[in-house]
Design a protein around this motif. Structure first.
Motif, short mmCIF file in Angstrom:
data_model
loop_
_atom_site.label_atom_id
_atom_site.label_comp_id
_atom_site.label_asym_id
_atom_site.label_seq_id
_atom_site.Cartn_x
_atom_site.Cartn_y
_atom_site.Cartn_z
N GLU A 29 0.83 -1.21 0.00
CA GLU A 29 0.00 0.00 0.00
C GLU A 29 0.86 1.25 0.00
O GLU A 29 0.59 2.21 -0.73
CB GLU A 29 -0.93 0.01 1.21
CG GLU A 29 -2.04 -1.01 1.14
CD GLU A 29 -2.91 -1.00 2.38
OE1 GLU A 29 -3.06 0.07 3.01
OE2 GLU A 29 -3.44 -2.05 2.72
N GLN A 33 0.99 4.12 -2.94
CA GLN A 33 0.75 5.54 -2.65
C GLN A 33 1.93 6.40 -3.11
O GLN A 33 1.73 7.48 -3.66
CB GLN A 33 0.48 5.74 -1.17
CG GLN A 33 -0.89 5.26 -0.75
CD GLN A 33 -1.16 5.51 0.72
OE1 GLN A 33 -0.29 5.89 1.48
NE2 GLN A 33 -2.40 5.27 1.13
N ALA A 94 -3.24 14.37 7.72
CA ALA A 94 -3.30 12.96 7.33
C ALA A 94 -2.63 12.09 8.38
O ALA A 94 -3.12 11.01 8.71
CB ALA A 94 -2.65 12.76 5.97
N ALA A 97 -4.85 11.86 11.44
CA ALA A 97 -6.01 11.01 11.19
C ALA A 97 -5.63 9.55 11.12
O ALA A 97 -6.47 8.67 11.28
CB ALA A 97 -6.71 11.43 9.91
N GLY A 98 -4.34 9.29 10.85
CA GLY A 98 -3.88 7.91 10.74
C GLY A 98 -4.26 7.25 9.43
O GLY A 98 -4.13 6.04 9.28
N THR A 99 -4.70 8.04 8.47
CA THR A 99 -5.15 7.48 7.19
C THR A 99 -4.15 7.66 6.07
O THR A 99 -4.24 7.00 5.05
CB THR A 99 -6.47 8.15 6.75
OG1 THR A 99 -6.22 9.55 6.58
CG2 THR A 99 -7.57 7.94 7.76
N GLY A 100 -3.21 8.60 6.24
CA GLY A 100 -2.30 8.91 5.17
C GLY A 100 -2.94 9.75 4.08
O GLY A 100 -2.38 9.94 3.02
N PHE A 101 -4.14 10.26 4.35
CA PHE A 101 -4.88 11.02 3.34
C PHE A 101 -5.60 12.19 4.00
O PHE A 101 -6.16 12.04 5.09
CB PHE A 101 -5.91 10.11 2.65
CG PHE A 101 -6.77 10.83 1.65
CD1 PHE A 101 -6.28 11.13 0.40
CD2 PHE A 101 -8.06 11.20 1.98
CE1 PHE A 101 -7.06 11.80 -0.53
CE2 PHE A 101 -8.86 11.87 1.05
CZ PHE A 101 -8.35 12.16 -0.20
#
Length: 118
Positions: A29, A33, A94, A97-101
C-alpha cells in the motif's frame, strides 16, 4: 434478526478476517501511494491572494499534500526578508487522522487574520 451482542461479535470476526487477509499488504500500500504521488504533477504555487496585510498562497509537497501559507506584506523590506508562515499542512492532518490522506481544497481566513476555516 441479529441482536447488538451478536452483531458486535460478527463485526469483530469480520475485522479479524480482514486483518488476517490484508495484514501483510502495508508495504505494498505504501509503495502504491508513493508511486501515485510521483504520477501526480505538482501544480506549483497557486497565484497568491492578497488579503489585508498578508499574501496567502499554497504549495504542493512532492508527496501530493497541500500546504497553505502566508507572508506579511512588508513595504519596507524586500521579498527575500519575508517570513513564510505555514497555516495548514495537510500532511500533518493525514498523519493525525492515521489514514495517510487528507483532502482540503479551500481555506478561508477571518477578516482579522486570526482564524482559518477549512
Amino acid at each position: 434478526e441479529i441482536d447488538g451482542v451478536m452483531a458486535a461479535r460478527l463485526l469483530k470476526e469480520e475485522d479479524a478476517a480482514a486483518q488476517a487477509f490484508f495484514g501483510d499488504t502495508a508495504h505494498f500500500e505504501a509503495q502504491v501511494q508513493n508511486e501515485a504521488a510521483l504520477l501526480l504533477k505538482p501544480e506549483g504555487e497557486e497565484p497568491p491572494e492578497v488579503h489585508g496585510s498578508f499574501r496567502y498562497f499554497q504549495r504542493h509537497t512532492p508527496e501530493g499534500f497541500v500546504v497553505f501559507c502566508r507572508t506579511p506584506i512588508m513595504r519596507t523590506k524586500s521579498s527575500i526578508d519575508e517570513k513564510v508562515e505555514i497555516l495548514l499542512d495537510t500532511s500533518e492532518l493525514a498523519a493525525e487522522a492515521g489514514t495517510g490522506f487528507a483532502d482540503v481544497t479551500h481555506c478561508k481566513v477571518s477578516d482579522d487574520h486570526r482564524i482559518l476555516a477549512f
